[in-house]
Design a protein around this motif. Structure first.
Motif, PDB file in Angstrom:
ATOM      1  N   SER A  85      -9.718  -8.173  17.556  1.00 37.72           N
ATOM      2  CA  SER A  85     -11.032  -8.174  16.936  1.00 37.72           C
ATOM      3  C   SER A  85     -11.828  -6.987  17.455  1.00 37.72           C
ATOM      4  N   ALA A 124      -9.295 -15.731  11.741  1.00 41.79           N
ATOM      5  CA  ALA A 124      -9.999 -14.450  11.611  1.00 41.79           C
ATOM      6  C   ALA A 124     -11.224 -14.623  10.718  1.00 41.79           C
ATOM      7  N   ILE A 139     -10.885  -7.570  11.924  1.00 44.98           N
ATOM      8  CA  ILE A 139      -9.827  -8.242  12.678  1.00 44.98           C
ATOM      9  C   ILE A 139      -8.456  -7.895  12.114  1.00 44.98           C
ATOM     10  N   SER A 150      -6.832  -3.930  12.884  1.00 44.72           N
ATOM     11  CA  SER A 150      -8.300  -4.004  12.946  1.00 44.72           C
ATOM     12  C   SER A 150      -8.939  -2.658  12.615  1.00 44.72           C
ATOM     13  N   THR A 174     -10.416  -8.464   7.252  1.00 44.60           N
ATOM     14  CA  THR A 174      -9.216  -8.903   7.962  1.00 44.60           C
ATOM     15  C   THR A 174      -8.014  -8.170   7.369  1.00 44.60           C
TER      16      THR A 174
END
Lengths: 88, 412
Positions: free
Chosen positions: B7, B121, B138, B151, B159
Motif C-alpha cells: 500500500s 485492498a 495498492i 502499487s 488497486t
C-alpha cells in the motif's frame, strides 16, 4: 478553513469506556441529543482534520459531532448548527 | 500461494495537508523545507502541482517558475507521523504482518484471510479515504516485489492485481529500473547487455547475470521471475534498529575542517545520545559528505571497540573526513551514522584497563544526556559549537526525523 466550531459537550462514559454525547451548547443554548445513530472514525470532509464521528439525532436532524485527538468536540459548519431547533 | 499487499499513500505529505485544510484541495500544493535554513526544496507535491511539472527535490524557485500559483506549505513531520500511525492501524485490522517501508508505504501479508486480497485492498482504500481523507494505491500479488510494482502502476486510489497467470504480461514489459533495488548503476550495466525490460532480465542467462552483477544479480533475477520469497516482517521485527544516523544541511556552506569538525561533533553527539537511549553501541562509523555541487560520498571505518560515546564517533568521523575529503569544494551537508550495533544491556566485552580519561568522558556524556532530557537539546553544547557559524542554528535532534544514511542517499 471553513467553520470548524468547537463546542461544549456533556457526555457519558460507561464502564467499558464508551463515550455517548448527551447534549452540547451553541451560543449558550443547550441542545439535547436525542440519540447517537452511528459512531466511527472519520475524516471531517468539510472542515478538515479527523476524529471519531458521532452521527447524533437532534429533533428531525442528523448531524455530525466530531471528537478529535485532543479530546475536543467540534461541528463541521455553523450552518449545521443554525438549522438545529434549540431545546430546553 | 501467499497474498501480499503493498500500500502506497499517494502524494502523502501533500494529501495530509489537504485533508487537514480543505481549502488546499484541488490546488497545486507543495510541501517544502525551510528556505532560511537552506532546506528550501520540494519534499512532496499534490497531483495538480505534478501536472505543472513540479519535481520532488527541486528548489522552491525552480518549482515557482514552473507553477507560479504553487501553494507552499511548510513540512510538519509530527502530523505526517500521526497519519502514518493511523494508516498502520487500519492495516492491522486485517493482519499483524505489516512491514512499513518508509512513512507512507507498507507491505501486508494477508495470506489465509477470509477476504480476497482485492477485497481487502478495496476496504483499505475506502477506510483511508473516509477516515483519514487521503488516498492509497495498492498492489496485490503473490510476493513483495510484484506487490510493490503493482502499487506504482495505477495512481491515485487504485488497486492493481498481479497474479501468477498475468505477471508475464503485466510486469515483464516494464523498464528494468522499475524493479525494486535496480538503480541507475545496475540499469546501465544491464543496458550494456541489451537487457532493458524486467522480462529481458528474467529470461537472461543465469551465468551471464551472475558474472556481471554477482550475487545481487541472482537476487534481481529471482525478483524478475516472481520467485521472491522474502517474508513480510511484522512491525516489531521490522523496527529492530540496524543503524542510527543523523545528517544535516547547514545554513551556510562549510569551508574548512574546523567548521566540519563542529558539525561532526554535533551530529555524533546526537547519534550517541540515541544509541544510549536504545541501549546500543556501534562498531562501525560512517560519514556522508555532500559538496556544494550536490555530489555525495560515504566512507566508513571500524572502531577499535564498540562505543556509544559521541567523542569516539566524532573522532572516527573526523578522521574519515580528513582522509577522504580533499576540500576542492565547500561542503553543503554532512551525516554521521553508527552501524553494526551491539546491545549494551547484556554482556559487553570490556577492555582489561579503561583509561581514566575515557571513564571521565563517559560520565560527562551521561550527565549531558540528563541535562538535555530536562532542559532541551540546546541547553548545553560543546564550546566547539560556538566557533562555527554553520552550527549556530542547528538542533539535530529536534529538527529532524532521524534516520539512517541509506535513507538519505535515496533522497540524494
Amino acid at each position: 478553513m471553513k467553520g470548524k466550531t468547537y463546542v461544549w459537550v456533556r457526555a457519558r462514559t460507561d464502564a467499558n469506556g464508551v463515550i455517548t454525547p448527551e447534549a452540547f451548547k451553541i451560543e449558550e443554548q443547550l441542545v439535547r441529543v436525542d440519540g447517537v445513530m452511528a459512531c466511527r472514525p472519520a475524516h471531517a470532509t468539510k472542515a478538515g482534520g479527523r476524529g471519531t464521528r458521532y452521527t447524533v439525532r437532534v429533533g428531525a436532524h442528523d448531524i455530525y459531532l466530531f471528537l478529535d485527538e485532543d479530546r475536543r468536540w467540534f461541528l463541521e459548519e455553523e450552518r449545521d448548527v443554525r438549522e438545529i431547533p434549540y431545546h430546553d | 500461494m501467499r497474498t501480499i499487499l503493498h500500500s502506497d499513500c499517494n502524494s502523502f505529505y501533500a494529501s495530509v495537508e489537504a485533508a487537514e485544510d480543505p481549502a488546499l484541495r484541488g490546488l497545486p500544493v507543495a510541501v517544502c523545507g525551510d528556505p532560511a535554513l537552506r532546506h528550501g526544496i520540494i519534499l512532496a507535491k499534490s497531483a495538480p502541482a505534478k501536472k505543472c511539472g513540479v519535481l520532488t527535490g527541486e528548489a522552491i524557485w525552480q518549482a515557482k517558475q514552473k507553477c507560479p500559483t504553487l501553494v507552499l506549505v511548510p513540512a510538519d513531520q509530527r502530523k505526517y507521523l500521526r497519519y502514518a500511525r493511523k494508516m498502520r492501524a487500519i492495516y492491522r485490522r486485517y493482519t499483524h504482518f505489516v512491514e512499513p517501508f518508509g512513512l507512507d508505504e507498507s507491505w501486508l501479508d494477508v495470506t489465509g484471510h477470509e477476504l480476497s486480497g482485492e477485497e481487502i485492498a478495496a476496504q483499505i482504500r475506502n477506510s483511508a479515504r473516509e477516515e483519514l481523507g487521503i488516498t492509497v494505491s495498492i498492489g496485490v500479488s503473490f510476493n513483495k516485489v510484484f506487490a510493490k510494482l503493482g502499487s506504482d502502476m495505477r495512481k491515485p486510489d487504485a488497486t492493481t492485481v498481479i497474479t501468477v497467470d498475468n505477471f508475464k504480461d503485466k510486469v515483464w514489459p516494464l523498464p528494468v529500473d522499475e524493479l525494486l533495488y535496480v538503480g541507475r548503476a545496475t540499469r546501465r550495466r544491464l543496458a550494456r547487455l541489451a537487457l532493458y525490460t524486467i522480462g529481458d532480465l528474467a529470461c537472461a542467462d543465469d551465468v551471464l547475470i551472475r558474472a556481471v552483477l554477482g550475487k545481487n544479480g541472482e537476487t534481481l533475477q529471482r525478483f524478475a521471475r516472481g520467485q521472491d520469497t522474502s517474508p513480510v516482517l511484522c512491525a516489531e521485527e521490522a523496527e529492530e534498529v540496524k543503524s542510527v544516523g543523523n545528517s544535516t544541511t547547514t545554513p551556510h556552506d562549510i569551508v574548512d575542517e574546523e567548521g566540519a569538525k563542529a558539525v561532526l561533533y554535533l551530529l555524533a553527539d546526537s547519534v550517541a545520545a540515541r544509541l544510549r537511549a536504545h541501549k546500543l553501541a556501534c562498531r562501525t562509523v560512517s560519514v556522508w559528505m555532500r559538496d556544494s555541487e550536490l555530489n555525495s560520498q560515504e566512507r566508513q571505518c571500524r572502531l577499535g571497540q564498540v562505543s556509544d560515546s559521541g567523542s569516539d564517533i566524532a573522532r572516527a568521523a573526523l578522521a574519515l573526513l580528513r582522509e577522504h575529503y580533499p576540500w576542492h569544494l565547500p561542503l553543503r551537508s554532512l551525516g554521521v551514522c553508527g552501524s553494526d550495533l551491539k546491545s549494551t544491556q547484556h554482556m559487553v566485552q570490556l577492555p582489561l584497563w579503561t583509561p581514566p580519561k575515557v571513564l571521565r568522558e563517559r560520565a560527562l556524556e551521561g550527565a549531558l544526556d540528563d541535562i538535555r532530557a530536562r532542559w532541551g537539546n540546546n541547553s548545553i553544547r560543546r564550546g566547539l559549537m560556538l566557533c562555527g557559524a554553520a552550527t549556530q542554528d542547528l538542533n539535530p535532534v529536534d529538527d529532524h526525523d532521524l534516520q539512517g544514511l541509506s535513507a538519505m542517499r535515496g533522497r540524494g
